[in-house]
Design a protein around this motif. Structure first.
Motif, mmCIF file in Angstrom:
data_model
loop_
_atom_site.group_PDB
_atom_site.id
_atom_site.type_symbol
_atom_site.label_atom_id
_atom_site.label_comp_id
_atom_site.label_asym_id
_atom_site.label_seq_id
_atom_site.Cartn_x
_atom_site.Cartn_y
_atom_site.Cartn_z
ATOM 1 N N VAL A 47 0.835 -1.198 0.000
ATOM 2 C CA VAL A 47 0.000 0.000 0.000
ATOM 3 C C VAL A 47 0.868 1.246 0.000
ATOM 4 N N LEU A 48 1.924 1.182 0.823
ATOM 5 C CA LEU A 48 2.814 2.341 0.887
ATOM 6 C C LEU A 48 3.523 2.564 -0.442
ATOM 7 N N VAL A 49 3.988 1.461 -1.034
ATOM 8 C CA VAL A 49 4.654 1.574 -2.344
ATOM 9 C C VAL A 49 3.693 2.134 -3.386
ATOM 10 N N LEU A 50 2.453 1.620 -3.345
ATOM 11 C CA LEU A 50 1.457 2.095 -4.303
ATOM 12 C C LEU A 50 1.182 3.588 -4.102
ATOM 13 N N THR A 51 1.142 3.969 -2.841
ATOM 14 C CA THR A 51 0.907 5.375 -2.545
ATOM 15 C C THR A 51 2.031 6.250 -3.090
ATOM 16 N N LEU A 52 3.242 5.817 -2.794
ATOM 17 C CA LEU A 52 4.377 6.600 -3.289
ATOM 18 C C LEU A 52 4.400 6.626 -4.801
ATOM 19 N N LEU A 53 4.030 5.494 -5.414
ATOM 20 C CA LEU A 53 3.986 5.443 -6.879
ATOM 21 C C LEU A 53 2.941 6.415 -7.415
ATOM 22 N N ALA A 54 1.790 6.421 -6.776
ATOM 23 C CA ALA A 54 0.734 7.338 -7.216
ATOM 24 C C ALA A 54 1.176 8.791 -7.055
ATOM 25 N N LEU A 55 1.829 9.071 -5.936
ATOM 26 C CA LEU A 55 2.330 10.430 -5.728
ATOM 27 C C LEU A 55 3.380 10.787 -6.781
ATOM 28 N N ALA A 56 4.214 9.812 -7.094
ATOM 29 C CA ALA A 56 5.239 10.067 -8.115
ATOM 30 C C ALA A 56 4.594 10.348 -9.456
ATOM 31 N N ILE A 57 3.552 9.585 -9.788
ATOM 32 C CA ILE A 57 2.861 9.823 -11.069
ATOM 33 C C ILE A 57 2.257 11.215 -11.082
ATOM 34 N N LEU A 58 1.630 11.558 -9.957
ATOM 35 C CA LEU A 58 1.057 12.903 -9.868
ATOM 36 C C LEU A 58 2.137 13.964 -10.042
ATOM 37 N N GLY A 59 3.247 13.750 -9.322
ATOM 38 C CA GLY A 59 4.335 14.724 -9.387
ATOM 39 C C GLY A 59 4.892 14.837 -10.790
ATOM 40 N N LEU A 60 5.122 13.687 -11.440
ATOM 41 C CA LEU A 60 5.654 13.724 -12.806
ATOM 42 C C LEU A 60 4.686 14.414 -13.755
ATOM 43 N N SER A 61 3.418 14.088 -13.585
ATOM 44 C CA SER A 61 2.419 14.725 -14.445
ATOM 45 C C SER A 61 2.449 16.243 -14.272
ATOM 46 N N ILE A 62 2.566 16.661 -13.009
ATOM 47 C CA ILE A 62 2.591 18.106 -12.753
ATOM 48 C C ILE A 62 3.867 18.721 -13.310
ATOM 49 N N VAL A 63 5.001 18.059 -13.074
ATOM 50 C CA VAL A 63 6.271 18.595 -13.587
ATOM 51 C C VAL A 63 6.219 18.709 -15.105
ATOM 52 N N SER A 64 5.661 17.682 -15.746
ATOM 53 C CA SER A 64 5.559 17.710 -17.200
ATOM 54 C C SER A 64 4.697 18.874 -17.662
ATOM 55 N N ARG A 65 3.573 19.078 -16.991
ATOM 56 C CA ARG A 65 2.677 20.161 -17.415
ATOM 57 C C ARG A 65 3.279 21.529 -17.122
ATOM 58 N N VAL A 66 3.954 21.630 -15.976
ATOM 59 C CA VAL A 66 4.581 22.919 -15.644
ATOM 60 C C VAL A 66 5.692 23.219 -16.643
ATOM 61 N N ALA A 67 6.489 22.195 -16.983
ATOM 62 C CA ALA A 67 7.556 22.416 -17.958
ATOM 63 C C ALA A 67 6.968 22.847 -19.299
ATOM 64 N N SER A 68 5.901 22.180 -19.694
ATOM 65 C CA SER A 68 5.248 22.556 -20.955
ATOM 66 C C SER A 68 4.747 23.995 -20.900
ATOM 67 N N LEU A 69 4.167 24.360 -19.757
ATOM 68 C CA LEU A 69 3.663 25.727 -19.605
ATOM 69 C C LEU A 69 4.802 26.739 -19.664
ATOM 70 N N LEU A 70 5.929 26.409 -19.003
ATOM 71 C CA LEU A 70 7.064 27.336 -19.010
ATOM 72 C C LEU A 70 7.632 27.495 -20.414
ATOM 73 N N ARG A 71 7.681 26.371 -21.148
ATOM 74 C CA ARG A 71 8.167 26.478 -22.534
ATOM 75 C C ARG A 71 7.256 27.390 -23.348
ATOM 76 N N LYS A 72 5.954 27.265 -23.123
ATOM 77 C CA LYS A 72 5.020 28.119 -23.858
ATOM 78 C C LYS A 72 5.195 29.580 -23.467
ATOM 79 N N VAL A 73 5.434 29.802 -22.167
ATOM 80 C CA VAL A 73 5.658 31.193 -21.719
ATOM 81 C C VAL A 73 6.914 31.741 -22.375
ATOM 82 N N ARG A 74 7.974 30.899 -22.427
ATOM 83 C CA ARG A 74 9.232 31.361 -23.017
ATOM 84 C C ARG A 74 9.058 31.650 -24.507
ATOM 85 N N ARG A 75 8.224 30.843 -25.155
ATOM 86 C CA ARG A 75 7.987 31.079 -26.585
ATOM 87 C C ARG A 75 6.942 32.162 -26.818
#
Lengths: 737, 151
Positions: A47-75
């Motif tokens: 359960v703990l591993v699954l939780t951390l995995l879910a948090l990691a997925i959430l974090g990666l998804s957010i990092v990916s979207r934030v990076a995409s947003l920053l690239r758009k801002v830069r462009r």
């Protein structure tokens, strides 16, 4: 299919983080519900591993979207900065409350858990335990003393039976209930039990045995295997003989009431200690769960902010991009919209506007094409006109000048556009009279006018018949003036030529007839009176008669010349080799005049020249005579005669140049070069160049005279050559004059 | 380790060294029973196919009234008590096991054992911290011992 896969991936990409967040939420709830339970759940780790995995997925998804947003801002993509601002504000307003709740909850939980434990209860339990232990210690001490006394009474020297009897005599219900004599290895030597059905005595453990042997005694309350307590005492006995060591083991039971109480105290104390010990772990678990919930909240907040920003900004970005494309000229734009809110209304309005713009653009394009066609048609018409057309705006600036106008006015193509008449006259001085005439007529304010204007481009006179009209103004036109002019120089020349021909004909007719009688009368007078007069008078008569005859002869030549000029010659065209004709004429001049030096630079032939050889001979005579007479009487005259073939756009030309080294043509002659009776020679008739022009014109050619920059005078004749299919096969001989 | 076959049973003698971490010792002194799990596997020596498996549990408790330590083993009905924890660990270090009813054909075999602290048996509040705290890891590696069953 690929599009569906892409949509599916996009949907999964959006849904997956939310599913992960829900998993985290569920797991957290499970942990919270079970954290105080007694269950031994092996799935905690997963359960703990699954939780951390879910948090990691959430974090990666957010990092990916934030990076995409920053690239758009830069462009600097449309809407990116708005989305970034939206996310930032969302986090600024959502994170502090979440953190406050987190820290407050952690504080509240730790304080609450701490409050569960009462210090007084703990002390009471500790005291109870110590009381129980004190009782056991006292009981153990009593047992030890009793065991010591018994050890002193044991008759080891009397043998095993005596020992066994002693042991049997000392066992009792209150203790010891069991006595045993053990050797150093722990084996039973003799034993006695109060219970006759009892098994063999329970042997001591290694530790107790060792303690008894080394320290002489061992006494301790020991738990029984059934949850009770008993006191075991091991007493080392004095050795009867050297090398013999024995231990006396005494077992003292505890009363059942005491055992129950100590058991109860121990159990409660232990339970309390257990819970107290687990307090730290409990707090850690709660903090961990709270941290997971906080992470979940924060990550979900960020994800929600990103998703909301994207949903809100996407239609605006589409609109911005479409607007940019419209601004760049691509009017056919449409924006998709799925909502009926203000953004949907804005998108609908934009699409309506785009359609209206496209319609208006198409109409404008159609109108522009029509106007362009009309303009091209007008330009074609103006370009096809032989008359010059120029239009002027109300300020006197040239708006349009057709090709014929530029040709007539000797202006470079396209240079006059946009200039005022004064600027044009300043740049091209020969246009000054026309500019003055137009300016004067415009200032008079007459709607229509007509005037003949005389220009002198390149020293030649050009007569223009200019007609002007005022252009009416309108909402789209400023008005102005249009001037149409024709080159009527040739027309005037023709009129003058006809007039001169008529004069010449009348002169030839009226003057030539009386000349012969005058001459005959003068000769008859001289013949009749010569002998009758004295020498002096006879001489005077002779000179007078000679003068009359000479003047009559000169007058006759003049009349002949006028006759030649006035005569309508019927050309007898035939193939002529101009080079041979020139050489014949030049040969005559060279023989007759040693002061005349003629250089020839002749091209061969050329083949195909169809001309009247007699007329050409007359042309050459006139040109050579003019050049010779320019040098003055008795002076050496140098002439250069050259012919060449010139290829033109529509036809080829034979160019004949006759050039001398004299003073050149006077300005009066250059102004009216081929005008009859315009001459620079005192004895000239003024018809030489006029006859030349007539001959050349009869041959469809052109003649011009000029003064080259390096001195002298130049007469240039251009005779047309027929096309190749119309030429003769050989160079014919010229007709003898 | 020593393995001997007696009929359909295997006599196993294991010598090992056991130590408890400070948190684990502190926990058991505060009334948290510790359960040690001994996993035993018998595998075919040629292809390592699992032939038989056995799991035994040993529970250590502390009795504060008598200040004794108690060890509960599967082979004895009543638990044994020890005055010191090291005596308990010493007892566990020299295990004598009898694996009954294991029909083994003549051939080569491999006995694999490991012993570990059962974190799942801890009280619930301790389970999450024990999962993230390495001091609660009491897992030995697998130890293999080949033996042969003669015809």
């Amino acid at each position: 299919m690929a599009l569906q896969d892409q949509r599916l991936k996009r949907a999964l990409f959006r849904v997956f983080p939310i599913l992960a967040a829900l998993v985290v939420l569920l797991v957290s709830l499970v942990l919270v519900s079970d954290v105080q339970g007694e269950g031994t759940n092996r799935t905690y780790l997963w359960v703990l591993v699954l939780t951390l995995l879910a948090l990691a997925i959430l974090g990666l998804s957010i990092v990916s979207r934030v990076a995409s947003l920053l690239r758009k801002v830069r462009r600097k993509e449309p809407g990116a900065r708005l989305a970034a601002r939206w996310v930032r504000n969302f986090l600024v307003f959502s994170l502090p409350p979440a953190l406050i709740v987190y820290f407050f909850s952690a504080y509240f939980l730790t304080r609450t858990i701490d409050n569960w434990f009462d210090v007084q209860v703990e002390e009471a339990l500790q005291d109870s335990l110590e009381l129980g232990q004190a009782f056991l210690d006292q009981r153990t001490l009593d047992a030890r003393n009793q065991s010591r006394a018994l050890a002193d009474e044991l008759p080891l020297e009397d043998g095993r039976d005596a020992v066994r009897d002693t042991l049997l005599n000392n066992v009792s219900a209150t203790g010891p209930v069991e006595l045993a004599l053990l050797n150093p290895s722990g084996s039973v030597v003799a034993t006695a039990s109060y219970d006759p059905l009892a098994d063999l005595p329970e042997l001591p453990g290694d530790y107790a045995l060792l303690q008894g042997l080394e320290r002489g005694e061992y006494a301790a309350a020991e738990p029984t295997g059934h949850g009770g307590l008993r006191v075991r005492v091991l007493q080392r006995l004095p050795a009867p003989r050297l090398g013999e060591v024995y231990l006396l083991q005494s077992i003292y039971p505890l009363p059942e009431s005491i055992t129950a109480l100590t058991g109860s105290i121990e159990a409660e104390y232990f339970r309390y200690r257990n819970v107290a010990f687990l307090r730290g772990s409990l707090k850690q678990s709660f903090i961990l769960i709270l941290t997971l919930v906080l992470l979940l909240t924060v990550l979900l907040a960020i994800l929600a902010a990103l998703s909301a920003a994207r949903r809100m900004v996407t239609p605006l970005s589409d609109l911005a991009r479409a607007t940019q494309r419209v601004a760049a000229g691509d009017l056919d734009q449409a924006v998709e919209f799925r909502t009926e809110d203000e953004v949907g209304f804005l998108a609908t309005s934009f699409n309506d506007m785009s359609r209206a713009l496209v319609s208006a653009s198409e109409a404008a394009e159609e109108g522009r094409a029509r106007l362009q066609a009309q303009g091209e048609y007008l330009e074609t018409v103006l370009g096809s006109l032989s008359a010059g057309v120029m239009t002027l705006d109300p300020g006197g600036t040239l708006v349009r000048l057709n090709t014929a106008a530029e040709s007539i006015l000797d202006l470079p193509a396209g240079l006059a556009h946009g200039q005022s008449l004064d600027e044009l006259a300043g740049s091209f001085g020969h246009v000054q009279p026309l500019a003055e005439t137009i300016g004067r007529q415009v200032r008079r304010g007459r709607r229509d006018w007509q005037e003949e204007v005389r220009l002198e481009p390149g020293g030649r006179t050009r007569v223009l018949l200019a007609r002007g009209s005022e252009l009416p103004g309108s909402d789209y036109l400023d008005g102005g003036n249009v001037v149409v002019f024709d080159d009527v120089t040739i027309l005037n020349q023709a009129q003058r030529d006809a007039a001169w021909a008529e004069v010449a004909r009348r002169l030839a007719h009226e003057v030539k007839n009386p000349l012969t009688p005058i001459r005959l009368a003068a000769e008859r007078l001289r013949m009749k009176l010569m002998d009758k007069l004295g020498a002096r008078d006879a001489d005077m008569l002779d000179r007078s008669a000679n003068t009359i005859v000479a003047q009559v002869e000169a007058l006759r030549k003049l009349v002949d010349a006028f006759g030649d000029y006035a005569r309508d010659t019927e050309l007898e065209r035939a193939p002529v080799a101009l080079d041979e004709l020139i050489r014949e004429v030049v040969h005559l001049y060279r023989q007759g005049d040693p002061t005349l030096q003629i250089e020839l630079d002749l091209c061969e032939g050329p083949v195909g020249l169809q001309a009247d050889a007699v007329q050409l001979r007359q042309l050459l005579h006139n040109l050579i005579r003019n050049a010779r007479e320019a040098a003055g009487e008795g002076e050496v005259a140098r002439l250069h005669i050259a012919t060449r073939r010139e290829t033109g756009a529509e036809t080829d030309w034979l160019v004949l140049d006759v050039r001398d080294q004299g003073p050149g043509f006077p300005e009066a002659v250059l102004a009216k070069p081929f005008e009859p009776y315009v001459t620079f020679k005192p004895s000239g008739s003024g018809l030489g160049l006029a006859i030349c022009r007539k001959i050349v014109a009869d041959h469809d050619g052109q003649i011009e005279i000029s003064n080259p920059d390096d001195g002298g005078a130049l007469a240039r004749v251009r005779l047309p050559l027929p096309e190749a299919g119309q030429r003769g096969s050989a160079v014919p001989r010229s007709r003898k004059a | 380790m020593d393995v001997r076959a007696r009929g359909t049973s295997l006599q196993v003698r294991m010598d090992q060294e056991l130590r408890l971490s400070r948190p684990a010792t502190r926990a058991v002194r505060n009334g948290v029973p510790l359960v040690l799990e001994l996993d035993v596997e018998v595998r075919d020596g040629a292809n390592l196919t699992l032939v038989a498996t056995e799991q035994q549990q040993f529970e250590i408790r502390y009795l504060p009234m008598s200040e004794h330590w108690q060890l509960e083993t599967p082979d004895r009905a009543a638990p044994r008590t020890y005055p010191r924890l090291r005596h308990v660990l010493a007892e566990l270090s020299e295990l004598r096991l009898t694996l009954d009813a294991i029909p083994l054909a003549p051939g080569d075999y491999e006995l694999r054992t490991r012993i570990r602290l059962d974190l799942a048996s801890l009280p619930a509040p301790m389970q999450l911290p024990s999962l993230v705290n390495r001091t609660w890891r009491h897992d030995s590696d697998w130890t293999q011992w080949p033996f042969r069953i003669n015809a």
